[in-house]
Write a protein that holds these residues in place. Structure first.
Motif, short mmCIF file in Angstrom:
data_model
loop_
_atom_site.label_atom_id
_atom_site.label_comp_id
_atom_site.label_asym_id
_atom_site.label_seq_id
_atom_site.Cartn_x
_atom_site.Cartn_y
_atom_site.Cartn_z
N LEU A 1 7.18 46.83 16.93
CA LEU A 1 6.51 45.63 16.39
C LEU A 1 7.43 44.46 16.63
O LEU A 1 8.63 44.52 16.30
CB LEU A 1 6.26 45.77 14.89
CG LEU A 1 5.23 46.78 14.45
CD1 LEU A 1 5.16 46.82 12.93
CD2 LEU A 1 3.87 46.46 15.02
N ARG A 2 6.88 43.39 17.21
CA ARG A 2 7.72 42.24 17.56
C ARG A 2 6.98 40.95 17.29
O ARG A 2 5.77 40.84 17.49
CB ARG A 2 8.09 42.33 19.05
CG ARG A 2 9.08 41.30 19.51
CD ARG A 2 9.48 41.50 20.97
NE ARG A 2 8.35 41.49 21.86
CZ ARG A 2 7.78 40.39 22.34
NH1 ARG A 2 8.24 39.20 22.01
NH2 ARG A 2 6.75 40.47 23.16
N ASN A 3 7.72 39.94 16.85
CA ASN A 3 7.20 38.61 16.67
C ASN A 3 7.32 37.89 18.02
O ASN A 3 8.42 37.77 18.56
CB ASN A 3 8.02 37.88 15.60
CG ASN A 3 7.49 36.49 15.30
OD1 ASN A 3 7.20 35.72 16.19
ND2 ASN A 3 7.38 36.18 14.02
N THR A 4 6.20 37.45 18.58
CA THR A 4 6.21 36.85 19.92
C THR A 4 6.90 35.48 19.95
O THR A 4 7.37 35.06 21.00
CB THR A 4 4.77 36.69 20.46
OG1 THR A 4 4.01 35.88 19.56
CG2 THR A 4 4.12 38.04 20.66
N ASN B 1 10.92 36.74 18.69
CA ASN B 1 11.42 38.00 19.26
C ASN B 1 12.02 38.93 18.22
O ASN B 1 12.67 39.92 18.59
CB ASN B 1 12.41 37.76 20.40
CG ASN B 1 11.69 37.42 21.68
OD1 ASN B 1 10.59 37.87 21.93
ND2 ASN B 1 12.32 36.59 22.50
N GLN B 2 11.83 38.66 16.95
CA GLN B 2 12.31 39.57 15.90
C GLN B 2 11.52 40.87 15.99
O GLN B 2 10.31 40.87 16.15
CB GLN B 2 12.11 38.96 14.52
CG GLN B 2 12.51 39.90 13.39
CD GLN B 2 12.28 39.30 12.02
OE1 GLN B 2 12.01 38.11 11.88
NE2 GLN B 2 12.41 40.12 11.00
N GLU B 3 12.23 42.01 15.91
CA GLU B 3 11.58 43.31 15.88
C GLU B 3 11.62 43.84 14.45
O GLU B 3 12.58 43.60 13.72
CB GLU B 3 12.25 44.29 16.84
CG GLU B 3 11.97 43.93 18.29
CD GLU B 3 12.47 44.98 19.27
OE1 GLU B 3 13.05 45.99 18.85
OE2 GLU B 3 12.27 44.76 20.48
N THR C 1 3.05 41.52 17.71
CA THR C 1 2.49 42.41 18.73
C THR C 1 2.98 43.83 18.46
O THR C 1 4.04 44.05 17.89
CB THR C 1 2.91 42.01 20.16
OG1 THR C 1 4.32 42.14 20.29
CG2 THR C 1 2.48 40.60 20.49
N ARG C 2 2.19 44.78 18.92
CA ARG C 2 2.51 46.21 18.76
C ARG C 2 2.49 46.85 20.14
O ARG C 2 1.50 46.79 20.85
CB ARG C 2 1.47 46.87 17.86
CG ARG C 2 1.64 48.37 17.71
CD ARG C 2 0.52 48.95 16.86
NE ARG C 2 0.63 48.52 15.49
CZ ARG C 2 1.24 49.21 14.53
NH1 ARG C 2 1.75 50.37 14.78
NH2 ARG C 2 1.31 48.73 13.31
N SER C 3 3.62 47.46 20.51
CA SER C 3 3.71 48.23 21.75
C SER C 3 3.88 49.69 21.38
O SER C 3 4.61 50.01 20.44
CB SER C 3 4.91 47.77 22.58
OG SER C 3 4.79 46.41 22.92
#
Length: 80
Positions: free
Chosen positions: A30-33, A36-38, A62-64
């Motif tokens: 999970l990341r803040n676009t 860039n904080q995960e 976002t979720r990868s």
């Protein structure tokens, strides 16, 4: 930074036959676009969104996924 959602094999009955249902292990990032904080969990991301002292909004998260496909147990000669 990623976290793991564990996989499992359960069974269900379909048309009178025992059928495996496979849930695969998943590595989640999970990341803040914008920053860039995960995040280490869904809760951590939700807490950042809810925190009024940060400008984070849901649309920036976002979720990868990386999915490990589990081997399906043998079904036997009479399986369809």
């Amino acid at each position: 930074m990623a976290f793991i959602e564990e996989g499992e094999v359960a069974y269900t009955m379909i048309n009178g036959k025992k059928v495996p249902v496979v849930k695969c292990e998943t590595e989640v990032v999970l990341r803040n676009t914008r920053t860039n904080q995960e995040y280490n969990s869904d809760k951590e991301a939700e807490d950042d969104i809810a925190n009024t002292s940060t400008p984070t909004i849901r649309e920036e998260i976002t979720r990868s996924l990386k999915i490990k496909v589990a081997a399906i147990p043998p079904l036997g000669a009479g399986s369809e």
